[in-house]
Design a protein around this motif. Structure first.
Motif, mmCIF file in Angstrom:
data_model
loop_
_atom_site.group_PDB
_atom_site.id
_atom_site.type_symbol
_atom_site.label_atom_id
_atom_site.label_comp_id
_atom_site.label_asym_id
_atom_site.label_seq_id
_atom_site.Cartn_x
_atom_site.Cartn_y
_atom_site.Cartn_z
ATOM 1 N N ARG A 199 53.643 -0.388 28.247
ATOM 2 C CA ARG A 199 53.914 1.311 28.948
ATOM 3 C C ARG A 199 52.706 1.732 29.137
ATOM 4 O O ARG A 199 52.406 1.833 28.124
ATOM 5 N N LEU A 200 52.921 2.524 30.143
ATOM 6 C CA LEU A 200 51.607 3.474 30.882
ATOM 7 C C LEU A 200 52.069 4.607 29.768
ATOM 8 O O LEU A 200 53.281 5.814 30.215
ATOM 9 N N VAL A 230 51.334 9.161 29.670
ATOM 10 C CA VAL A 230 50.902 9.822 30.654
ATOM 11 C C VAL A 230 50.988 11.136 29.663
ATOM 12 O O VAL A 230 52.205 11.814 29.734
ATOM 13 N N LEU A 268 51.244 8.609 40.083
ATOM 14 C CA LEU A 268 51.241 7.331 39.831
ATOM 15 C C LEU A 268 53.048 7.195 40.392
ATOM 16 O O LEU A 268 53.941 5.651 40.278
ATOM 17 N N THR A 296 54.674 3.253 39.713
ATOM 18 C CA THR A 296 54.522 3.157 38.870
ATOM 19 C C THR A 296 55.687 3.130 37.347
ATOM 20 O O THR A 296 55.924 4.727 37.574
ATOM 21 N N PHE A 334 56.218 5.067 33.935
ATOM 22 C CA PHE A 334 55.163 5.909 32.443
ATOM 23 C C PHE A 334 55.885 6.571 31.554
ATOM 24 O O PHE A 334 57.063 7.113 32.439
ATOM 25 N N ALA A 341 46.211 9.116 31.214
ATOM 26 C CA ALA A 341 46.699 8.132 31.085
ATOM 27 C C ALA A 341 46.425 7.119 30.190
ATOM 28 O O ALA A 341 44.986 6.536 30.340
ATOM 29 N N VAL A 342 47.827 6.877 29.766
ATOM 30 C CA VAL A 342 46.760 5.051 28.689
ATOM 31 C C VAL A 342 47.760 4.612 28.225
ATOM 32 O O VAL A 342 48.584 4.623 28.376
ATOM 33 N N ARG A 343 47.350 3.125 28.198
ATOM 34 C CA ARG A 343 48.120 1.754 27.767
ATOM 35 C C ARG A 343 47.343 1.783 26.297
ATOM 36 O O ARG A 343 46.621 1.130 26.577
ATOM 37 N N TRP A 350 45.087 2.108 22.460
ATOM 38 C CA TRP A 350 45.135 2.380 23.364
ATOM 39 C C TRP A 350 43.988 2.759 24.223
ATOM 40 O O TRP A 350 42.933 3.160 23.656
ATOM 41 N N ARG A 402 42.402 4.276 28.531
ATOM 42 C CA ARG A 402 42.378 4.586 29.225
ATOM 43 C C ARG A 402 42.849 4.570 30.169
ATOM 44 O O ARG A 402 42.186 2.936 30.173
ATOM 45 N N GLN A 403 43.136 4.866 31.384
ATOM 46 C CA GLN A 403 43.890 3.688 32.533
ATOM 47 C C GLN A 403 43.654 4.631 33.571
ATOM 48 O O GLN A 403 43.448 5.763 33.279
#
Length: 243
Positions: free
Chosen positions: A152-153, A155, A171, A176, A178, A232-234, A240, A242-243
């Motif tokens: 999952r994202l 944020v 998003l 999306t 998140f 935003a990271v995943r 982890w 960055r997205q």
């Protein structure tokens, strides 16, 4: 007219009296400040003891928390609670586990109270504004030890940040899922609700947990990211990104 010798004696006597008076006043002022400092120290010590008990800590542990927040940890994350701060800086695995367990217990109590208040809040909203849809604060943050579930994202945002609102709107428009974490929320649920309303987050998506609203509670610091928010990271393969 008094002879010069008598005038000199009078002048010296007056000067001596003035000096004695000034010394007495200075001594009284110093004594008063010492008493005030002692009283303040007693009050501060009593407050710290009570706060330590509230967090399930010993007095020396809370003193260490105070010390930690005066250093780099307090600069990077000024709103860290005692258990998170002590856990991050724990010198041993055993101490880290202890602080983690204390925090889980504290979070469980907080969540129970939050849910009770949420039910009261929902009932009041229905009475006062039956035609409007409220934004509901989920408890996702209390059940996650790290940001988001795998894949999952996550944020990270902050208040008074137009770029954060814009990113979240993008998003949401893209559909999306998140987990949103507000940095600097100070555990204030109402602040997150206001921010979510301002950012146009759909309450239905919150109830469905497509989007979750969470206090940061030190997570931004724990993943070691840098830079301006929003971010935003995943989690990918345990890291982890960055997205």
């Amino acid at each position: 007219m008094k002879p010069p010798f008598i005038r000199l004696v009078l002048i010296l006597a007056i000067a001596s009296i003035a000096s004695t008076t000034a010394l007495a006043q200075n001594a009284a002022t110093t004594d008063s400040r010492i008493v005030q400092s002692r009283d303040r120290a007693v009050i501060d010590a009593g407050l710290d003891e009570r706060l330590a008990r509230d967090w399930g800590l010993k007095a020396e542990e809370f003193a260490r928390y105070r010390q930690l927040m005066q250093g780099p940890l307090g600069v990077y994350s000024p709103n860290l609670d005692p258990l998170t701060a002590l856990g991050i800086e724990a010198p041993t695995d055993e101490e880290r586990r202890r602080y983690a367990e204390l925090q889980v217990q504290a979070e469980a109590r907080r969540v129970e109270k939050t849910l009770a208040y949420q039910r009261a809040y929902d009932a009041a909203w229905k009475r006062l504004h039956p035609a409007l849809q409220p934004v509901l604060l989920t408890d996702a943050g209390s059940s996650l030890s790290t940001p988001g579930a795998p894949g999952r994202l996550a944020v990270f945002v902050k208040d008074d940040c137009p770029a954060c609102e814009h990113r979240v709107r993008q998003l949401q428009s893209a559909g999306t899922a998140f987990d949103l974490y507000m940095v600097g929320s100070r555990q204030d649920d109402a602040r997150i609700r206001r921010w979510a309303n301002k950012a146009g987050i759909d309450p239905a998506k919150v109830r469905a947990r497509t989007i979750t609203l969470n206090h940061d509670a030190g997570r931004w610091l724990s993943i070691g990211m840098q830079g301006e928010l929003p971010v935003a990271v995943r989690e990918v393969n345990g890291q982890w990104q960055r997205q």
